[in-house]
Write a protein that holds these residues in place. Structure first.
Motif, mmCIF file in Angstrom:
data_model
loop_
_atom_site.group_PDB
_atom_site.id
_atom_site.type_symbol
_atom_site.label_atom_id
_atom_site.label_comp_id
_atom_site.label_asym_id
_atom_site.label_seq_id
_atom_site.Cartn_x
_atom_site.Cartn_y
_atom_site.Cartn_z
ATOM 1 N N LYS A 118 0.828 -1.207 0.000
ATOM 2 C CA LYS A 118 0.000 0.000 0.000
ATOM 3 C C LYS A 118 0.865 1.261 0.000
ATOM 4 O O LYS A 118 0.549 2.239 -0.691
ATOM 5 N N ALA A 119 1.949 1.220 0.777
ATOM 6 C CA ALA A 119 2.851 2.379 0.804
ATOM 7 C C ALA A 119 3.496 2.597 -0.562
ATOM 8 O O ALA A 119 3.640 3.742 -1.022
ATOM 9 N N ALA A 120 3.877 1.507 -1.232
ATOM 10 C CA ALA A 120 4.467 1.621 -2.563
ATOM 11 C C ALA A 120 3.462 2.189 -3.559
ATOM 12 O O ALA A 120 3.815 2.986 -4.432
ATOM 13 N N LEU A 121 2.189 1.807 -3.407
ATOM 14 C CA LEU A 121 1.151 2.351 -4.292
ATOM 15 C C LEU A 121 1.007 3.851 -4.083
ATOM 16 O O LEU A 121 0.907 4.611 -5.063
ATOM 17 N N GLN A 122 1.001 4.304 -2.837
ATOM 18 C CA GLN A 122 0.869 5.733 -2.561
ATOM 19 C C GLN A 122 2.052 6.515 -3.136
ATOM 20 O O GLN A 122 1.886 7.578 -3.726
ATOM 21 N N GLN A 123 3.252 5.949 -2.984
ATOM 22 C CA GLN A 123 4.427 6.616 -3.549
ATOM 23 C C GLN A 123 4.358 6.647 -5.070
ATOM 24 O O GLN A 123 4.770 7.632 -5.699
ATOM 25 N N ALA A 124 3.832 5.573 -5.666
ATOM 26 C CA ALA A 124 3.701 5.528 -7.123
ATOM 27 C C ALA A 124 2.735 6.604 -7.614
ATOM 28 O O ALA A 124 2.982 7.252 -8.648
ATOM 29 N N LEU A 125 1.648 6.804 -6.890
ATOM 30 C CA LEU A 125 0.693 7.835 -7.278
ATOM 31 C C LEU A 125 1.327 9.223 -7.199
ATOM 32 O O LEU A 125 1.078 10.088 -8.056
ATOM 33 N N GLU A 126 2.140 9.442 -6.171
ATOM 34 C CA GLU A 126 2.830 10.730 -6.048
ATOM 35 C C GLU A 126 3.833 10.936 -7.173
ATOM 36 O O GLU A 126 3.939 12.023 -7.748
ATOM 37 N N MET A 127 4.588 9.877 -7.500
ATOM 38 C CA MET A 127 5.551 9.966 -8.596
ATOM 39 C C MET A 127 4.835 10.227 -9.924
ATOM 40 O O MET A 127 5.332 10.984 -10.774
ATOM 41 N N LYS A 128 3.674 9.636 -10.091
ATOM 42 C CA LYS A 128 2.918 9.836 -11.332
ATOM 43 C C LYS A 128 2.457 11.294 -11.448
ATOM 44 O O LYS A 128 2.497 11.886 -12.533
ATOM 45 N N LYS A 129 2.031 11.885 -10.320
ATOM 46 C CA LYS A 129 1.610 13.284 -10.344
ATOM 47 C C LYS A 129 2.769 14.207 -10.695
ATOM 48 O O LYS A 129 2.588 15.239 -11.354
ATOM 49 N N LEU A 130 3.986 13.807 -10.272
ATOM 50 C CA LEU A 130 5.169 14.619 -10.551
ATOM 51 C C LEU A 130 5.738 14.357 -11.943
ATOM 52 O O LEU A 130 6.741 14.951 -12.325
ATOM 53 N N GLY A 131 5.087 13.464 -12.690
ATOM 54 C CA GLY A 131 5.544 13.161 -14.043
ATOM 55 C C GLY A 131 6.665 12.142 -14.112
ATOM 56 O O GLY A 131 7.216 11.902 -15.193
ATOM 57 N N LYS A 132 6.991 11.518 -12.991
ATOM 58 C CA LYS A 132 8.066 10.513 -12.960
ATOM 59 C C LYS A 132 7.440 9.125 -13.169
ATOM 60 O O LYS A 132 7.301 8.331 -12.244
ATOM 61 N N ARG A 133 7.094 8.842 -14.409
ATOM 62 C CA ARG A 133 6.344 7.628 -14.723
ATOM 63 C C ARG A 133 7.192 6.371 -14.557
ATOM 64 O O ARG A 133 6.673 5.322 -14.179
ATOM 65 N N ASP A 134 8.482 6.463 -14.861
ATOM 66 C CA ASP A 134 9.338 5.285 -14.716
ATOM 67 C C ASP A 134 9.419 4.848 -13.256
ATOM 68 O O ASP A 134 9.344 3.644 -12.954
ATOM 69 N N LYS A 135 9.575 5.810 -12.361
ATOM 70 C CA LYS A 135 9.629 5.466 -10.942
ATOM 71 C C LYS A 135 8.288 4.924 -10.466
ATOM 72 O O LYS A 135 8.234 3.988 -9.659
ATOM 73 N N ALA A 136 7.195 5.520 -10.961
ATOM 74 C CA ALA A 136 5.870 5.033 -10.593
ATOM 75 C C ALA A 136 5.680 3.588 -11.052
ATOM 76 O O ALA A 136 5.128 2.752 -10.324
ATOM 77 N N HIS A 137 6.170 3.309 -12.269
ATOM 78 C CA HIS A 137 6.070 1.951 -12.808
ATOM 79 C C HIS A 137 6.834 0.964 -11.919
ATOM 80 O O HIS A 137 6.325 -0.111 -11.570
ATOM 81 N N LYS A 138 8.044 1.305 -11.530
ATOM 82 C CA LYS A 138 8.859 0.420 -10.687
ATOM 83 C C LYS A 138 8.234 0.217 -9.316
ATOM 84 O O LYS A 138 8.260 -0.892 -8.759
ATOM 85 N N LEU A 139 7.652 1.277 -8.757
ATOM 86 C CA LEU A 139 7.010 1.157 -7.449
ATOM 87 C C LEU A 139 5.782 0.249 -7.507
ATOM 88 O O LEU A 139 5.523 -0.535 -6.586
ATOM 89 N N LEU A 140 5.034 0.321 -8.592
ATOM 90 C CA LEU A 140 3.863 -0.547 -8.740
ATOM 91 C C LEU A 140 4.275 -2.006 -8.918
ATOM 92 O O LEU A 140 3.621 -2.912 -8.384
ATOM 93 N N VAL A 141 5.352 -2.225 -9.653
ATOM 94 C CA VAL A 141 5.861 -3.593 -9.797
ATOM 95 C C VAL A 141 6.298 -4.132 -8.444
ATOM 96 O O VAL A 141 6.050 -5.306 -8.107
ATOM 97 N N HIS A 142 6.930 -3.274 -7.650
ATOM 98 C CA HIS A 142 7.343 -3.681 -6.300
ATOM 99 C C HIS A 142 6.125 -3.988 -5.433
ATOM 100 O O HIS A 142 6.116 -4.973 -4.673
#
Length: 365
Positions: A97-121
């Motif tokens: 759940k924490a990784a999902l929240q961080q992924a959503l934040e990264m997505k808002k900041l336009g950091k899609r690659d990091k969001a993708h990696k966080l969701l995979v994690h």
């Protein structure tokens, strides 16, 4: 209660009057030694006793002579002690759940690659995390990977059929995936029509068909690790002589696939009527006939493991095979494109009849 019943039966038939005395002695030993045994050992011993008791009550002599396999198998009488797919711990769920929240934040900041990696994690922590599956599908869909996105939405719906977001997303991707499928099917159909327009007596066509036949056998055995080369497989099938320095099992696998292909091309294709379970078992008998003639042509009698997936109980295989054959002969299946029909048939067969060994030809044994 079951232990008392077994003791009475044993003492009456075997031990005679010594039964009560031996029971007291054994009970004392157990009382002395039990505190020294760990909880895990006691549990394993109890489960093993339950499995042995079921063997005694139901009869296991007919299964004890089964051919040994190199993979992890368990007799079906011990099904109750099989490990089930473990659920993620509370800590793993929280981390997901924490990784999902961080992924959503990264997505808002336009950091899609990091969001993708966080969701995979997150999914590695909890593979059945529906929100993470749907969010990752959304990112892939935005990256124009519609097929993979549709796959994730489908998986999310399999876990949570009423998930609103997954339902809406799948309704959006499914028509696109079907359109992609139809486009590729049209390309395949066009090539098939061009091939069928060539006269059957054409010498070039005969050579191509012969080469394709050997390539099919080569890739069938090579995909599971066979070291035979294409020329070696041709030599084995044409001459029936062994290739020096190569495993006899690998060479017998190639001969078995050749026998199965000839049975399909000369017998099944020239016969009218529906596909039956016996037809599938006859193919299987030829595939394994030179490698494992005992197991070839029959359904497996052992429970097997494929990663986290546990295929059906051996006692249910006949029912699953009948359902598979019913689907193969149904109007719904016969209306599918041949490529789609073959892919679904392969998936359904492997899902219910996974082998006791890794090679695909052993799918029933």
């Amino acid at each position: 209660m079951a232990a008392v019943t077994i003791w009475r039966y044993t003492s009456a038939r075997v031990l005679g009057g010594w039964g009560p005395l031996l029971c007291v002695i054994l009970g004392s030993l157990v009382a002395l030694l039990m505190p020294l045994v760990g909880v895990e050992d006691r549990c394993c011993g109890s489960l093993k006793s339950i499995a042995q008791l079921r063997c005694l009550l139901w009869g296991s002599s007919q299964h004890s002579s089964a051919v040994q396999s190199t993979s992890l198998t368990v007799p079906f009488t011990a099904l109750d002690v099989l490990p089930q797919k473990s659920k993620p711990s509370k800590e793993m769920e929280l981390e997901a759940k924490a990784a999902l929240q961080q992924a959503l934040e990264m997505k808002k900041l336009g950091k899609r690659d990091k969001a993708h990696k966080l969701l995979v994690h997150a999914l590695s922590m909890n593979p059945e995390f529906v929100d993470a599956l749907t969010e990752l599908g959304t990112i892939l869909e935005e990256e124009k990977d519609v097929v993979q996105a549709d796959h994730l939405y489908t998986k999310a719906l399999a876990i949570s059929p009423c998930n609103k977001r997954a339902l809406i997303s799948r309704d959006r991707t499914l028509p696109l995936v079907e359109e992609i499928d139809q486009r590729y099917f049209s390309i395949i159909d066009s090539k098939v029509r061009r091939l069928m327009s060539i006269p059957k007596g054409n010498s070039a066509l005969r050579r191509v068909m012969e080469e394709t036949y050997y390539h099919h056998i080569y890739h069938t055995v090579a995909i599971e690790g066979s070291t035979l080369t294409l020329s070696e497989i041709r030599h084995i099938i044409e001459t029936r002589y062994a290739v020096p320095g190569k495993s006899l099992q690998e060479q017998n696998e190639a001969i078995g696939v050749d026998a199965a292909m000839k049975y399909i091309n000369t017998t099944l294709l020239s016969r009218s009527g529906d596909m039956t379970v016996s037809d599938i078992l006859e193919i299987h008998r030829r595939v394994l006939g030179y490698v494992d003639p005992v197991e070839g042509g029959r359904l497996r009698t052992n429970q097997v493991f494929v990663g986290h997936h546990i295929p059906p109980h051996p006692q249910d295989l006949q029912r699953h095979m009948q359902e598979l054959v019913h689907w193969l002969n149904s109007e719904e299946a016969l209306q599918l494109h041949p490529v789609e029909y073959a892919a679904l048939a392969h998936y359904k067969l492997v899902a219910c009849c996974r082998a006791t060994r890794s090679w695909p030809g052993a799918g029933l044994s």
